[in-house]
Scaffold this active site. Structure first.
Site, short mmCIF file in Angstrom:
data_model
loop_
_atom_site.label_atom_id
_atom_site.label_comp_id
_atom_site.label_asym_id
_atom_site.label_seq_id
_atom_site.Cartn_x
_atom_site.Cartn_y
_atom_site.Cartn_z
N LYS A 1 -7.91 10.43 -17.38
CA LYS A 1 -7.37 11.37 -18.37
C LYS A 1 -6.25 10.72 -19.17
O LYS A 1 -5.41 10.01 -18.63
CB LYS A 1 -6.86 12.63 -17.68
CG LYS A 1 -7.96 13.45 -17.01
CD LYS A 1 -7.43 14.71 -16.38
CE LYS A 1 -8.56 15.51 -15.73
NZ LYS A 1 -8.06 16.75 -15.08
N ASN B 1 5.82 2.28 -3.16
CA ASN B 1 5.23 2.66 -4.44
C ASN B 1 5.39 1.53 -5.44
O ASN B 1 6.48 0.96 -5.58
CB ASN B 1 5.93 3.93 -4.96
CG ASN B 1 5.20 4.57 -6.13
OD1 ASN B 1 4.76 3.90 -7.06
ND2 ASN B 1 5.04 5.88 -6.08
N GLU C 1 0.84 -1.19 0.00
CA GLU C 1 0.00 0.00 0.00
C GLU C 1 0.88 1.24 0.00
O GLU C 1 1.87 1.31 0.72
CB GLU C 1 -0.91 -0.03 1.23
CG GLU C 1 -1.78 1.18 1.42
CD GLU C 1 -2.66 1.50 0.22
OE1 GLU C 1 -2.68 2.68 -0.20
OE2 GLU C 1 -3.33 0.58 -0.30
N ASP D 1 -6.95 2.94 -9.03
CA ASP D 1 -7.35 4.26 -9.52
C ASP D 1 -7.43 4.22 -11.04
O ASP D 1 -6.47 3.83 -11.70
CB ASP D 1 -6.32 5.31 -9.07
CG ASP D 1 -6.80 6.74 -9.28
OD1 ASP D 1 -7.51 6.99 -10.27
OD2 ASP D 1 -6.46 7.59 -8.45
N THR E 1 -13.45 -6.96 -1.55
CA THR E 1 -12.77 -5.84 -0.90
C THR E 1 -13.84 -4.93 -0.29
O THR E 1 -15.03 -5.10 -0.53
CB THR E 1 -11.94 -5.03 -1.91
OG1 THR E 1 -12.84 -4.26 -2.74
CG2 THR E 1 -11.10 -5.94 -2.80
N TYR F 1 -14.36 -1.75 -1.07
CA TYR F 1 -14.97 -1.04 -2.18
C TYR F 1 -15.95 -1.93 -2.93
O TYR F 1 -17.05 -1.51 -3.31
CB TYR F 1 -13.90 -0.54 -3.16
CG TYR F 1 -13.18 0.70 -2.73
CD1 TYR F 1 -13.87 1.90 -2.52
CD2 TYR F 1 -11.80 0.70 -2.54
CE1 TYR F 1 -13.21 3.04 -2.14
CE2 TYR F 1 -11.13 1.85 -2.15
CZ TYR F 1 -11.83 3.02 -1.95
OH TYR F 1 -11.17 4.15 -1.56
#
Length: 212
Positions: free
Chosen positions: A122, A96, A69, A118, A192, A194
């Protein structure tokens, strides 16, 4: 979603380094030393608050798991749950994903999970998507030759992008579902935080597994 920092988080991490590492050095190729037994090693990239990876570790004691994470606060929340469970096959890593090659040796991971990453919608942010070619190249190196990649998302655009990105990279798809919870794959699915929220609203969950 960035979590608000809590004053207890840093102290908790500092006092429980047997379960968690923050941006470690010299760990590539040495992860098995962090576990009670040497077993196939699976990695969740972006573990959120840890529901999925904790359940996986409990469900599969014959495997070792790493919850990776980026957010320190999220990792601390996973750590609180791990301190209650004390699972011998779970480690937490604050780092990361772009640094995978510094954290893991070639062929060190047997399976990777990408859960509700995520979407970075864009176009100029394409390289930040965890299924973009630059990330797939990293996964290919740390995964074993027959290692599996599992991906779940509620974002249709990201799923469509991922199918194209993975196909163009040469990955071989094993399972694909446009509505995971309504499919035969739902029986073995571990959710999860989410995922449960989205599913309760009737949002389809997109799912795939593939190999390089």
């Amino acid at each position: 979603m960035r979590l608000r920092n809590k004053p207890w988080a840093q102290e908790l991490i500092k006092n429980n380094e047997q379960y968690i590492l923050v941006e470690p050095t010299a760990m590539a190729g040495n992860w098995q030393k962090r576990f009670a037994k040497s077993q196939p090693l699976e990695l969740e990239l972006g573990s959120g608050k840890g529901k999925f990876i904790l359940e996986q570790a409990k469900k599969h004691p014959e495997k070792n798991f790493i919850a990776m994470e980026l957010q320190t606060m999220a990792a601390a929340m996973i750590l609180k749950k791990q301190l209650a469970e004390k699972l011998p096959n779970l480690q937490i890593l604050v780092a990361n994903g772009q640094n995978l090659l510094e954290l893991f040796a070639v062929d060190e991971i047997s399976k990777m999970y990408l859960n509700f990453s995520d979407p970075w919608p864009k176009t100029r942010h394409e390289k930040r998507r965890l299924t973009a070619p630059n990330f797939l190249k990293l996964y290919q190196q740390v995964l074993q030759d027959n290692g599996q990649l599992e991906f779940k998302t509620d974002n249709q655009g990201l799923f469509e992008y991922s199918l194209v990105s993975m196909s163009n990279y040469g990955l071989h798809f094993e399972q694909i579902s446009l509505n995971l919870h309504a499919s035969v794959l739902a029986d073995d699915n571990v959710t999860t935080e989410y995922e449960e929220k989205f599913a309760q609203k009737g949002q389809p969950i997109y799912f795939l597994t593939c190999r390089f």
